[in-house]
Design a protein around this motif. Sequence first.
Motif, PDB file in Angstrom:
ATOM      1  N   LEU A  61       0.736  -1.237   0.042  1.00  0.00           N
ATOM      2  CA  LEU A  61      -0.282  -0.053  -0.047  1.00  0.00           C
ATOM      3  C   LEU A  61       0.662   1.170  -0.308  1.00  0.00           C
ATOM      4  O   LEU A  61       0.571   2.178  -0.585  1.00  0.00           O
ATOM      5  CB  LEU A  61      -0.747  -0.378   1.113  1.00  0.00           C
ATOM      6  CG  LEU A  61      -1.906  -1.089   0.972  1.00  0.00           C
ATOM      7  CD1 LEU A  61      -2.922  -1.373   2.041  1.00  0.00           C
ATOM      8  CD2 LEU A  61      -3.081  -0.311   0.311  1.00  0.00           C
ATOM      9  N   ASP A  62       2.511   1.722   1.380  1.00  0.00           N
ATOM     10  CA  ASP A  62       2.477   2.419   0.741  1.00  0.00           C
ATOM     11  C   ASP A  62       2.964   2.095  -0.529  1.00  0.00           C
ATOM     12  O   ASP A  62       3.131   3.228  -1.143  1.00  0.00           O
ATOM     13  CB  ASP A  62       3.929   2.248   1.807  1.00  0.00           C
ATOM     14  CG  ASP A  62       3.785   2.147   2.705  1.00  0.00           C
ATOM     15  OD1 ASP A  62       2.846   3.147   3.537  1.00  0.00           O
ATOM     16  OD2 ASP A  62       4.358   1.791   3.838  1.00  0.00           O
ATOM     17  N   GLY A  63       3.704   1.175  -1.455  1.00  0.00           N
ATOM     18  CA  GLY A  63       4.240   1.167  -2.889  1.00  0.00           C
ATOM     19  C   GLY A  63       3.793   1.829  -3.993  1.00  0.00           C
ATOM     20  O   GLY A  63       4.030   2.679  -4.449  1.00  0.00           O
ATOM     21  N   LEU A  64       1.859   1.538  -3.584  1.00  0.00           N
ATOM     22  CA  LEU A  64       0.984   2.094  -4.328  1.00  0.00           C
ATOM     23  C   LEU A  64       0.560   3.787  -4.177  1.00  0.00           C
ATOM     24  O   LEU A  64       0.403   4.252  -5.328  1.00  0.00           O
ATOM     25  CB  LEU A  64       0.379   1.691  -4.372  1.00  0.00           C
ATOM     26  CG  LEU A  64      -1.127   1.373  -5.135  1.00  0.00           C
ATOM     27  CD1 LEU A  64      -1.557   1.331  -6.174  1.00  0.00           C
ATOM     28  CD2 LEU A  64      -2.544   0.391  -4.529  1.00  0.00           C
ATOM     29  N   ALA A  65       0.943   4.037  -2.990  1.00  0.00           N
ATOM     30  CA  ALA A  65       0.926   5.252  -2.727  1.00  0.00           C
ATOM     31  C   ALA A  65       1.667   6.452  -3.115  1.00  0.00           C
ATOM     32  O   ALA A  65       1.391   7.412  -3.651  1.00  0.00           O
ATOM     33  CB  ALA A  65       0.236   5.809  -1.016  1.00  0.00           C
ATOM     34  N   ASP A  66       3.157   5.784  -2.993  1.00  0.00           N
ATOM     35  CA  ASP A  66       4.403   6.951  -4.656  1.00  0.00           C
ATOM     36  C   ASP A  66       3.806   6.952  -5.071  1.00  0.00           C
ATOM     37  O   ASP A  66       4.308   7.294  -5.793  1.00  0.00           O
ATOM     38  CB  ASP A  66       5.893   5.601  -3.207  1.00  0.00           C
ATOM     39  CG  ASP A  66       6.982   6.405  -4.131  1.00  0.00           C
ATOM     40  OD1 ASP A  66       6.600   7.731  -3.539  1.00  0.00           O
ATOM     41  OD2 ASP A  66       7.649   5.911  -4.252  1.00  0.00           O
ATOM     42  N   ALA A  67       3.560   5.584  -5.963  1.00  0.00           N
ATOM     43  CA  ALA A  67       3.747   5.371  -7.656  1.00  0.00           C
ATOM     44  C   ALA A  67       2.935   6.452  -8.072  1.00  0.00           C
ATOM     45  O   ALA A  67       2.692   6.886  -9.009  1.00  0.00           O
ATOM     46  CB  ALA A  67       3.432   4.235  -7.905  1.00  0.00           C
ATOM     47  N   GLY A 116       1.511   9.080  -6.048  1.00  0.00           N
ATOM     48  CA  GLY A 116       2.129  10.608  -6.106  1.00  0.00           C
ATOM     49  C   GLY A 116       0.644  10.465  -4.807  1.00  0.00           C
ATOM     50  O   GLY A 116       0.523  12.002  -4.762  1.00  0.00           O
ATOM     51  N   VAL A 117      -0.167  10.085  -3.465  1.00  0.00           N
ATOM     52  CA  VAL A 117      -0.381  10.550  -2.820  1.00  0.00           C
ATOM     53  C   VAL A 117       0.617  10.227  -1.523  1.00  0.00           C
ATOM     54  O   VAL A 117       0.548   9.324  -0.919  1.00  0.00           O
ATOM     55  CB  VAL A 117      -1.555   9.859  -3.293  1.00  0.00           C
ATOM     56  CG1 VAL A 117      -2.195  10.312  -4.334  1.00  0.00           C
ATOM     57  CG2 VAL A 117      -2.075   8.419  -2.987  1.00  0.00           C
ATOM     58  N   ASP A 118      -0.376  10.441  -0.282  1.00  0.00           N
ATOM     59  CA  ASP A 118      -0.372  10.267   0.675  1.00  0.00           C
ATOM     60  C   ASP A 118      -1.225   8.763   1.175  1.00  0.00           C
ATOM     61  O   ASP A 118      -2.299   9.798   1.041  1.00  0.00           O
ATOM     62  CB  ASP A 118      -0.566  11.632   2.012  1.00  0.00           C
ATOM     63  CG  ASP A 118       0.231  11.440   2.937  1.00  0.00           C
ATOM     64  OD1 ASP A 118       0.132  10.517   4.150  1.00  0.00           O
ATOM     65  OD2 ASP A 118      -0.322  11.758   4.277  1.00  0.00           O
ATOM     66  N   ASP A 119      -0.392   8.167   2.446  1.00  0.00           N
ATOM     67  CA  ASP A 119      -1.483   7.124   2.420  1.00  0.00           C
ATOM     68  C   ASP A 119      -2.570   6.877   3.162  1.00  0.00           C
ATOM     69  O   ASP A 119      -3.041   6.433   3.486  1.00  0.00           O
ATOM     70  CB  ASP A 119      -0.323   5.932   2.445  1.00  0.00           C
ATOM     71  CG  ASP A 119       0.032   5.653   3.011  1.00  0.00           C
ATOM     72  OD1 ASP A 119       0.348   6.655   4.206  1.00  0.00           O
ATOM     73  OD2 ASP A 119       0.756   4.626   3.483  1.00  0.00           O
ATOM     74  N   SER A 120      -2.043   7.799   3.782  1.00  0.00           N
ATOM     75  CA  SER A 120      -3.123   9.202   4.866  1.00  0.00           C
ATOM     76  C   SER A 120      -4.864   8.891   4.285  1.00  0.00           C
ATOM     77  O   SER A 120      -5.755   9.073   4.970  1.00  0.00           O
ATOM     78  CB  SER A 120      -2.562   9.620   5.794  1.00  0.00           C
ATOM     79  OG  SER A 120      -2.115  10.266   5.520  1.00  0.00           O
ATOM     80  N   ARG A 121      -4.155   8.905   3.031  1.00  0.00           N
ATOM     81  CA  ARG A 121      -5.679   9.670   1.931  1.00  0.00           C
ATOM     82  C   ARG A 121      -6.537   8.248   1.717  1.00  0.00           C
ATOM     83  O   ARG A 121      -7.400   8.905   1.921  1.00  0.00           O
ATOM     84  CB  ARG A 121      -5.640  10.918   1.100  1.00  0.00           C
ATOM     85  CG  ARG A 121      -4.817  11.490   1.667  1.00  0.00           C
ATOM     86  CD  ARG A 121      -4.318  13.336   0.800  1.00  0.00           C
ATOM     87  NE  ARG A 121      -5.202  13.357  -0.272  1.00  0.00           N
ATOM     88  CZ  ARG A 121      -6.070  13.359  -1.489  1.00  0.00           C
ATOM     89  NH1 ARG A 121      -4.597  13.749  -2.680  1.00  0.00           N
ATOM     90  NH2 ARG A 121      -6.701  13.666  -2.080  1.00  0.00           N
ATOM     91  N   PHE A 122      -5.977   7.095   1.601  1.00  0.00           N
ATOM     92  CA  PHE A 122      -6.993   5.883   1.275  1.00  0.00           C
ATOM     93  C   PHE A 122      -7.932   6.483   2.413  1.00  0.00           C
ATOM     94  O   PHE A 122      -7.776   6.132   4.079  1.00  0.00           O
ATOM     95  CB  PHE A 122      -5.806   4.983   1.803  1.00  0.00           C
ATOM     96  CG  PHE A 122      -4.602   5.065   0.949  1.00  0.00           C
ATOM     97  CD1 PHE A 122      -4.870   5.891  -0.434  1.00  0.00           C
ATOM     98  CD2 PHE A 122      -3.198   3.817   0.253  1.00  0.00           C
ATOM     99  CE1 PHE A 122      -3.889   5.453  -1.754  1.00  0.00           C
ATOM    100  CE2 PHE A 122      -2.784   3.744  -0.462  1.00  0.00           C
ATOM    101  CZ  PHE A 122      -2.666   4.452  -1.393  1.00  0.00           C
ATOM    102  N   THR A 123      -8.752   5.321   1.827  1.00  0.00           N
ATOM    103  CA  THR A 123      -9.924   5.432   2.769  1.00  0.00           C
ATOM    104  C   THR A 123     -10.163   3.849   2.355  1.00  0.00           C
ATOM    105  O   THR A 123     -10.313   3.230   0.849  1.00  0.00           O
ATOM    106  CB  THR A 123     -11.117   5.449   2.386  1.00  0.00           C
ATOM    107  OG1 THR A 123     -11.666   7.257   3.035  1.00  0.00           O
ATOM    108  CG2 THR A 123     -12.328   4.756   2.882  1.00  0.00           C
ATOM    109  N   LEU A 124     -10.101   2.957   3.200  1.00  0.00           N
ATOM    110  CA  LEU A 124      -9.515   1.387   3.103  1.00  0.00           C
ATOM    111  C   LEU A 124     -11.069   0.706   3.026  1.00  0.00           C
ATOM    112  O   LEU A 124     -11.730   0.708   4.333  1.00  0.00           O
ATOM    113  CB  LEU A 124      -8.497   0.479   3.024  1.00  0.00           C
ATOM    114  CG  LEU A 124      -7.006   0.366   3.434  1.00  0.00           C
ATOM    115  CD1 LEU A 124      -6.339  -0.001   3.717  1.00  0.00           C
ATOM    116  CD2 LEU A 124      -6.984   0.344   2.257  1.00  0.00           C
TER     117      LEU A 124
END
Length: 62
Positions: free
Chosen positions: A26-32, A34-42
């Motif tokens: 998930l960290d790698g996906l956020a990096d790819a 270009g977003v902060d993974d804290s914005r993800f709603t899972l």
Amino acid sequence: MALTFYPPDKRRRDLDGCISACKAYLDGLADALGVDDSRFTLSAKMSAICAHGGEVKVEVRG
């Protein structure tokens, strides 16, 4: 973002543990993206269907 876990066998699994095991992905996906993974709603669920070797389906929704 929706995660669906397809376990390799019928043993019971802890959904929280499965999500934790995907942290690096998930960290790698956020990096790819270009977003902060804290914005993800899972949302996450465990499928009753098994997949040889196990599988995780990730759906990114905008």
